[in-house]
Design an enzyme around this catalytic site. Sequence first.
Site, PDB file in Angstrom:
ATOM      1  N   SER A 124      -7.495 178.778  32.539  1.00  0.00           N
ATOM      2  CA  SER A 124      -7.722 178.398  31.139  1.00  0.00           C
ATOM      3  C   SER A 124      -7.229 179.481  30.185  1.00  0.00           C
ATOM      4  O   SER A 124      -6.706 179.176  29.107  1.00  0.00           O
ATOM      5  CB  SER A 124      -9.204 178.113  30.910  1.00  0.00           C
ATOM      6  OG  SER A 124      -9.567 176.959  31.630  1.00  0.00           O
ATOM      7  N   GLN A 127     -19.911 165.327  36.281  1.00  0.00           N
ATOM      8  CA  GLN A 127     -18.965 165.316  35.158  1.00  0.00           C
ATOM      9  C   GLN A 127     -18.264 163.965  35.032  1.00  0.00           C
ATOM     10  O   GLN A 127     -17.984 163.507  33.929  1.00  0.00           O
ATOM     11  CB  GLN A 127     -17.970 166.474  35.298  1.00  0.00           C
ATOM     12  CG  GLN A 127     -18.699 167.829  35.175  1.00  0.00           C
ATOM     13  CD  GLN A 127     -17.793 169.044  35.143  1.00  0.00           C
ATOM     14  OE1 GLN A 127     -16.578 168.933  35.302  1.00  0.00           O
ATOM     15  NE2 GLN A 127     -18.373 170.209  34.939  1.00  0.00           N
ATOM     16  N   ASP A 145       3.165 172.230  42.439  1.00  0.00           N
ATOM     17  CA  ASP A 145       3.926 172.151  43.695  1.00  0.00           C
ATOM     18  C   ASP A 145       5.314 171.569  43.429  1.00  0.00           C
ATOM     19  O   ASP A 145       6.318 172.028  43.984  1.00  0.00           O
ATOM     20  CB  ASP A 145       3.159 171.275  44.690  1.00  0.00           C
ATOM     21  CG  ASP A 145       1.711 171.718  44.807  1.00  0.00           C
ATOM     22  OD1 ASP A 145       1.473 172.838  45.274  1.00  0.00           O
ATOM     23  OD2 ASP A 145       0.818 170.955  44.389  1.00  0.00           O
ATOM     24  N   HIS A 149      -2.828 168.300  47.406  1.00  0.00           N
ATOM     25  CA  HIS A 149      -2.499 169.633  46.895  1.00  0.00           C
ATOM     26  C   HIS A 149      -3.144 170.652  47.841  1.00  0.00           C
ATOM     27  O   HIS A 149      -4.235 171.171  47.594  1.00  0.00           O
ATOM     28  CB  HIS A 149      -3.023 169.839  45.469  1.00  0.00           C
ATOM     29  CG  HIS A 149      -2.979 171.281  45.055  1.00  0.00           C
ATOM     30  ND1 HIS A 149      -1.792 171.953  44.832  1.00  0.00           N
ATOM     31  CD2 HIS A 149      -3.942 172.211  44.900  1.00  0.00           C
ATOM     32  CE1 HIS A 149      -2.048 173.213  44.545  1.00  0.00           C
ATOM     33  NE2 HIS A 149      -3.348 173.399  44.581  1.00  0.00           N
TER      34      HIS A 149
END
Length: 325
Positions: free
Chosen positions: A17, A112, A159, A187
């Site tokens: 971030s 979340q 990637d 990933h």
Amino acid sequence: MKNPVRVTVTGAAGQISYNLLFRLAAGEMLGKDQPVILQLLEIPPAMKMLDGVVMELEDCAFSTLSGIIATDNSELAFGDAEYVLMVGARPRGPGMERKDLLEANAKIFTEQGSVLDRVASQNVRVLVVGNPANTNALITASKLQRLDASQVTAMTRLDHNRAISQIAAKTGSFSSSVKRVIIWGNHSATQYPDIHHATVDGASALDVVDQNWIESEFIPTVQKRGAQVIAARGLSSAASAGSAAMDHIRTWMQGTPTGDWTSMGIVSDGSYEITDGLIYSYPVTCKSGHYEIVQDLEINKFSRDKMQITEQELIEERDAIANLL
Ligand code: NAX
């Protein structure tokens, strides 16, 4: 200037971030004519650190930054958000097995996902960066009722960018000359970076690099690049991950260039015989905020085997947290 849009970033005091927020606030993700209101979510122990990030954001006096909310309350952080970058995740702690890590993160993304389903904009676009990104996205998508699972994606753009850069370096080309690379699957180190459909300055990549390089250098380098960065820097990829997150959202909204595509972790619809419902990275074209899987690519045995290895890992990850889905 357009009306401001709300962009949520979770894990906002973390190192990705810190590399992402300033560029985002300066208009590099959504455009220099698109003001943003940043809605930054952290956990209580990181709120002091987040205060420091907020001070620095204020001190930049960006004309495209209309407001900042810094909070440990997910309802406030996700409220009316048009874009959600889920960067925050639980890292692997001492003695933690892979299954413990999956479960700890599954709890975060369960909570979340439910909150964002309740309070985010109906058109929200969600990018999960926090690892294990595909399975965290799967959990998030499984909690949606008002929103659609297609609104949740996982990041394999880093990637994809790494693959482009390796091919460009090998062939002495600009990265902009390399097109149609694919990252299939997870990933993780099982991902399959596929060069079979790639072009370099319009020529087939297969004609300009040899199979030995593909197998012994290209694929392992892209698969293990994250670990290489950690070994060199002592910290995981942050600037490149933040840059890729912005690329992901920008391409999703602005579209892929004609004749090219990108890679995104999205809900599998069974294309290329991949198990339905997994969050699997596919080649996609994007246009005006929508994406579509590139269909009908020829898949040889070499590719098929590698696509299945990474699919199998995603099935195992899904099964490890099946009780939370
Ligand atoms: P950091 O540990 O620097 O930052 C993570 C931040 O998330 C911390 O500030 C922490 O307090 C916060 N956080 C933890 N739980 C939270 C919660 N429930 N709600 C809100 N915030 C929470 O990690 P960083 O280097 O920024 O990496 C973030 C995540 O990205 C990690 O999971 C990392 O593995 C993953 N990555 C994903 C990549 C990808 O391509 N998909 C590449 C880079 C990176 O490895």
